[in-house]
Motif scaffolding. Structure first.
Motif, mmCIF file in Angstrom:
data_model
loop_
_atom_site.group_PDB
_atom_site.id
_atom_site.type_symbol
_atom_site.label_atom_id
_atom_site.label_comp_id
_atom_site.label_asym_id
_atom_site.label_seq_id
_atom_site.Cartn_x
_atom_site.Cartn_y
_atom_site.Cartn_z
ATOM 1 N N ALA A 137 -3.547 -4.042 -8.513
ATOM 2 C CA ALA A 137 -4.298 -3.087 -7.697
ATOM 3 C C ALA A 137 -4.456 -1.776 -8.460
ATOM 4 N N ARG A 138 -5.673 -1.266 -8.535
ATOM 5 C CA ARG A 138 -5.906 0.004 -9.225
ATOM 6 C C ARG A 138 -5.282 1.165 -8.461
ATOM 7 N N ASP A 139 -5.299 1.083 -7.131
ATOM 8 C CA ASP A 139 -4.763 2.166 -6.303
ATOM 9 C C ASP A 139 -3.687 1.618 -5.373
ATOM 10 N N ARG A 140 -2.651 2.454 -5.148
ATOM 11 C CA ARG A 140 -1.587 2.054 -4.240
ATOM 12 C C ARG A 140 -0.976 3.297 -3.601
ATOM 13 N N PHE A 141 -0.808 3.242 -2.259
ATOM 14 C CA PHE A 141 -0.115 4.298 -1.524
ATOM 15 C C PHE A 141 1.225 3.762 -1.035
ATOM 16 N N PHE A 142 2.204 4.659 -0.968
ATOM 17 C CA PHE A 142 3.557 4.277 -0.574
ATOM 18 C C PHE A 142 4.108 5.342 0.368
ATOM 19 N N VAL A 143 4.712 4.896 1.483
ATOM 20 C CA VAL A 143 5.328 5.802 2.453
ATOM 21 C C VAL A 143 6.681 5.242 2.850
ATOM 22 N N ASN A 144 7.724 6.085 2.754
ATOM 23 C CA ASN A 144 9.052 5.701 3.216
ATOM 24 C C ASN A 144 9.605 6.795 4.121
ATOM 25 N N LEU A 145 9.999 6.410 5.338
ATOM 26 C CA LEU A 145 10.566 7.343 6.311
ATOM 27 C C LEU A 145 11.988 6.905 6.618
ATOM 28 N N ALA A 146 12.923 7.863 6.606
ATOM 29 C CA ALA A 146 14.326 7.546 6.864
ATOM 30 C C ALA A 146 14.924 8.633 7.749
ATOM 31 N N TYR A 147 15.509 8.211 8.863
ATOM 32 C CA TYR A 147 16.107 9.170 9.809
ATOM 33 C C TYR A 147 17.472 8.650 10.241
ATOM 34 N N LYS A 148 18.457 9.565 10.238
ATOM 35 C CA LYS A 148 19.811 9.219 10.643
ATOM 36 C C LYS A 148 20.276 10.185 11.719
ATOM 37 N N THR A 149 20.744 9.644 12.839
ATOM 38 C CA THR A 149 21.185 10.490 13.944
ATOM 39 C C THR A 149 22.670 10.828 13.781
ATOM 40 N N ARG A 150 23.125 11.810 14.572
ATOM 41 C CA ARG A 150 24.540 12.161 14.552
ATOM 42 C C ARG A 150 25.407 11.044 15.111
ATOM 43 N N SER A 151 24.816 10.201 15.948
ATOM 44 C CA SER A 151 25.560 9.088 16.537
ATOM 45 C C SER A 151 25.521 7.831 15.661
ATOM 46 N N GLU B 144 12.717 16.712 3.003
ATOM 47 C CA GLU B 144 13.468 16.581 4.244
ATOM 48 C C GLU B 144 12.751 17.414 5.315
ATOM 49 N N ILE B 145 11.998 16.747 6.200
ATOM 50 C CA ILE B 145 11.191 17.456 7.192
ATOM 51 C C ILE B 145 12.079 18.212 8.177
ATOM 52 N N ILE B 146 13.015 17.505 8.753
ATOM 53 C CA ILE B 146 14.046 18.119 9.586
ATOM 54 C C ILE B 146 15.376 17.557 9.117
ATOM 55 N N LYS B 147 16.465 18.069 9.633
ATOM 56 C CA LYS B 147 17.760 17.630 9.160
ATOM 57 C C LYS B 147 17.944 16.133 9.362
ATOM 58 N N ARG B 148 18.300 15.447 8.277
ATOM 59 C CA ARG B 148 18.558 14.002 8.238
ATOM 60 C C ARG B 148 17.298 13.161 8.407
ATOM 61 N N PHE B 149 16.101 13.765 8.274
ATOM 62 C CA PHE B 149 14.848 13.005 8.330
ATOM 63 C C PHE B 149 14.113 13.204 7.005
ATOM 64 N N ASP B 150 14.183 12.193 6.139
ATOM 65 C CA ASP B 150 13.609 12.255 4.797
ATOM 66 C C ASP B 150 12.294 11.492 4.742
ATOM 67 N N VAL B 151 11.353 12.068 3.997
ATOM 68 C CA VAL B 151 10.047 11.444 3.792
ATOM 69 C C VAL B 151 9.806 11.303 2.297
ATOM 70 N N ARG B 152 9.344 10.126 1.904
ATOM 71 C CA ARG B 152 8.998 9.872 0.508
ATOM 72 C C ARG B 152 7.575 9.328 0.459
ATOM 73 N N LEU B 153 6.682 10.067 -0.191
ATOM 74 C CA LEU B 153 5.276 9.685 -0.300
ATOM 75 C C LEU B 153 4.911 9.506 -1.767
ATOM 76 N N ALA B 154 4.099 8.511 -2.062
ATOM 77 C CA ALA B 154 3.702 8.281 -3.450
ATOM 78 C C ALA B 154 2.295 7.705 -3.504
ATOM 79 N N TYR B 155 1.596 8.089 -4.564
ATOM 80 C CA TYR B 155 0.302 7.481 -4.885
ATOM 81 C C TYR B 155 0.353 7.040 -6.344
ATOM 82 N N LYS B 156 -0.138 5.836 -6.592
ATOM 83 C CA LYS B 156 -0.135 5.296 -7.948
ATOM 84 C C LYS B 156 -1.543 4.846 -8.325
ATOM 85 N N TRP B 157 -1.954 5.236 -9.540
ATOM 86 C CA TRP B 157 -3.247 4.810 -10.086
ATOM 87 C C TRP B 157 -2.988 4.046 -11.369
#
Length: 774
Positions: free
Chosen positions: A658-672, A627-640
């Motif tokens: 695929a021998r190599d794979r990168f994965f990025v997921n960003l999720a942010y939720k505001t107070r509103s 969780e980089i900042i409040k309510r902002f989650d980051v998910r990173l992955a590498y697969k071989w």
């Protein structure tokens, strides 16, 4: 004889490993106190308290009670009974301090606080990791909130934000999607629906699209072999889907739920869920889904629809009974009809008639399902229960590929599983024993292209499988930090004899935020070569396979058999007062036998035969969640992935992986109550089956290019009842340009719509609305 010897060696190894750990942990175990915490009702009955805090006075050493009310705690600074004060605390009850006790096995009954009104407290938090930290098995839980990060129209589209499961297209014309885990096909995953048989058999290719996303409550993804209680078919893992249930006790349960969806390709969906309380014992839930698509979509302008037109009607009704005295039951019915039509179309975009001379694809699937679960929890011994699960399904599929290749299948399945679970002494040693039975009847009619003469090869490989089985599983917690699950099942298959399936899972908590898991075990399955490879029928390839497909006495195909070994490390951390986790997995799947589907030997053929040589998969994944900042989650992955199999006597990389794979997921939720989600995948180079013997214009390159895929969604909540969402898939608009080989001559030699390594559909937008009454 050689296979039996190897199996015996593996089993002896598991037993010796379990004995060694027993000796080691008993030798190192510290003295401690065990017991049970109970609540006494006004009628004098005792109910275990789950989650009660148990700790030593003036010490950081503590634990909590499990679902049976049991606990075990090592001594703190004092190493003998009677010299320490033990505190037991539970919200709404008077705390209890125990001292001068002379037993290491306690029975504690807490008194309720009289004259005090307890306030309802709402706690908002976030999970440190999607990994189930308390489980010995390496299981990831995808909750309903996780599934809302994407459109998730059906089960095949529900893994977009999960790096463990990969989703790809089966071919260029049917719209079917397939999943992979640990570098291997989804056929090696045990697919279950609430631990009853899920997608399997003749529904292997299209079945993932028959579970609507809005029906799903959660998904459990387990890497490696799973519990022996669920069967012998888990070679690389298990995916268990939990559907929405008639449970009125949960305040967030939907009384009425409406979801409407539409996308830029002309696909429309509607979902209606409702739950009713009939009386204090009976509850009912209705789940209804419908979708339709009536537009021709041809991104690469080759004259073939990239996605077939058609519609689906899907409905389920499920009931729940609870007498409040330990007996509970659930049962339900489901029926589904799905009809699709694709292939070539007229230039004026009006679909042709069947006698137009165009290559048309007709797909018809029907499903009926009835299921029931009955359980009894002993009122005075909550740790003891017995349950019976049963299901009956009837599936029917009719697949027509240009009137050249045809597959018609009918499958009926009855499954029953009886499980009894209890403890030995205390909750540190739990066991499950049970019996299972599966009856399955297949009736298949296959008509396949057999060369330039266009003479069809007919085959009716019908069979009946009868598989009774028994199993036992022991869950052992010799230390607070160590847990082990060992299981063994034995099954008798009427066609292939006795199968023995041992499995072992270990978890050790190195520190409060660090744990290591080790697993090993075997799995078996019987390949359904026509249903599982029906996407290859969208081609003019000749199918070569044994005449007696499932007759081992006549050199038929043998059951697939593999051992899986896994090692996983999870480390929690804190940076700037925000939690995160790092998980590293390493798994190896080693086949003793595999049914090989060889596309390399000849680009005009599909050769199916038993493995003769090596076949294995090595998979390593690194996953970081923070969780980089409040309510902002980051998910990173590498697969071989290192996946190889012996094809025609030569060890080669498995195609389309695929021998190599990168994965990025960003999720942010505001107070509103705005929510922003984005998921991107980088797929490395994939090997393409050999086509060098084709004419130059019909050849594919040896490898695919690497590419990025980006999906994103924005949603807005208005109060607790209304949500709007819009999103886009494949926003970079990367597509495999050459999807079909020889599309100008689909009835001739060289036509092939199965050589798909990348996205079939280009940039696509969608939007929808969710309305809920709770």
């Amino acid at each position: 004889m050689k296979v039996c010897f190897k199996q015996g060696i593996h089993f002896v190894f598991l037993v010796l490993l379990f004995i060694f750990i027993s000796k080691l942990t008993f030798g190192q175990q510290k003295n401690g106190v065990k017991g049970i915490v109970l609540e006494e009702s006004s009628k004098g009955n005792f109910t275990p308290l789950f989650g009660a805090s148990v700790f030593w006075l003036d010490s950081a050493s503590g634990t909590t009670t499990d679902s049976s009310g049991y606990f075990f705690i090592n001594f703190g600074n004092s190493d003998s009974i009677g010299k320490s004060k033990l505190i037991i605390r539970y919200l709404g009850f008077e705390s209890d301090t125990i001292e001068n006790f002379k037993s290491d096995n306690l029975r504690v009954i807490l008194a309720s606080q009289q004259g005090k009104k307890l306030m309802e407290v709402t706690v908002e938090g976030r999970a440190l990791s999607s990994i189930q930290m308390l489980e010995p098995m390496n299981t990831t839980l995808m909750t309903g909130k996780e599934l809302l990060k994407a459109a998730c129209c059906n089960l095949s589209e529900s893994f977009e934000t999960n790096p463990t499961v990969e989703v790809t297209y089966s071919d260029a014309v049917t719209g079917a999607k397939q999943i992979q885990m640990l570098g291997l096909s989804g056929n090696y995953i045990l697919m279950t629906q609430e631990n009853l048989p899920g997608v399997r058999g003749i529904m292997s290719t299209y079945g993932l699209a028959f579970t609507p996303g809005p029906w799903i409550e959660s998904i459990q993804v387990t890497k490696g072999t799973c519990s022996v209680a669920n069967g012998y078919e888990s070679l690389t893992g298990q995916i268990n889907v939990e559907l929405k249930k008639p449970d009125w006790s949960i305040k967030t349960r939907e009384k009425l739920y409406l979801n409407a969806y539409a996308n830029s390709m002309g696909r429309f969906e509607i979902n209606v869920n409702s739950t009713q309380k009939l009386n204090k014992r009976w509850f009912v839930t209705h789940l209804v889904h419908g979708n339709t698509m009536q537009h021709n979509v041809d991104f690469n302008k080759d004259g073939f629809m990239d996605m077939p037109m058609g519609q689906q009607i899907n409905a389920m009704q499920r009931w729940r009974y609870d007498d409040g005295k330990g007996i509970s039951a659930q049962f339900g019915l489901q029926t589904m009809f799905d009809f699709r039509k694709g292939g070539q179309f007229h230039s004026n975009h009006h679909h042709s008639s069947s006698n137009s001379g165009l290559y048309e694809i007709d797909l018809k699937n029907k499903t009926f399902l009835a299921f029931g679960k009955t359980g009894y929890i002993f009122p005075s011994k909550k740790y003891k229960s017995i349950g019976l699960m049963q299901s009956f399904s009837a599936n029917e599929t009719h697949q027509n590929y240009g009137e050249v290749n045809q597959y018609h299948g009918n499958q009926k399945t009855y499954y029953a599983n009886l499980i009894y679970q209890s403890i030995i002494g205390n909750s540190n040693l739990k066991f499950r024993i049970g019996t299972s039975f599966r009856w399955e009847k297949y009736q298949e009619n296959v008509s396949l292209f057999s060369g330039p003469t266009k003479d069809s090869r007919m085959k009716e490989p019908s069979r009946t499988e009868i598989v009774p089985g028994a199993f036992g599983e022991l869950t052992w917690n010799p230390l607070i930090k160590l847990s082990a699950v060992g299981g063994l099942r034995i099954d008798h298959h009427n066609l292939f004899g006795v199968w023995l399936t041992p499995r072992l899972h270990l978890k050790y908590e190195v520190t409060e935020k660090s744990s290591v898991r080790i697993s090993t075990g075997s799995g078996r399955r019987l390949a359904n070569i026509f249903a599982e490879n029906s996407s290859l029928m969208a081609s003019s390839r000749t199918f070569n396979y044994p005449n007696e497909v499932y007759n081992q006495k006549k050199n038929g195909l043998l059951p697939e058999y593999a051992w899986n070994y896994g090692l996983s490390w999870n480390q929690g951390f804190e940076i700037n007062n925000r939690d995160g986790s790092l998980t590293i997995d390493a798994y190896r799947t080693d086949f003793q036998n595999q049914v090989i589907v060889d596309l390399d030997q000849n680009p005009l053929e599909v050769n199916i035969y038993n493995l003769s040589g090596k076949s294995y998969s090595n998979a390593i994944q690194v996953l970081c969640e923070y969780e980089i900042i409040k309510r902002f989650d980051v998910r990173l992955a590498y697969k071989w992935l290192d996946v190889n199999q012996t094809l025609n006597g030569k060890l080669q990389e498995r195609p389309f992986v695929a021998r190599d794979r990168f994965f990025v997921n960003l999720a942010y939720k505001t107070r509103s109550k705005w929510t922003f989600d984005a998921t991107s995948n980088w797929n490395g180079v994939k090997r393409i089956p050999n086509t060098k013997s084709n004419p130059v214009e019909l050849q594919f390159p040896e490898n695919s290019p690497a590419y990025w895929v980006l999906n994103a969604q924005i949603s807005k909540s208005f109060g607790r009842n209304l949500d709007f969402y819009i999103g886009g898939e494949n926003l970079f608009d990367f597509r495999q340009r050459k999807l079909i080989n020889n599309p100008e001559n689909p009835f001739g030699t060289g036509f092939d719509a199965s050589m798909v390594w990348g996205p079939v559909i280009g940039r696509m937008g969608y939007g929808g609305i969710r309305w809920t009454i709770r």
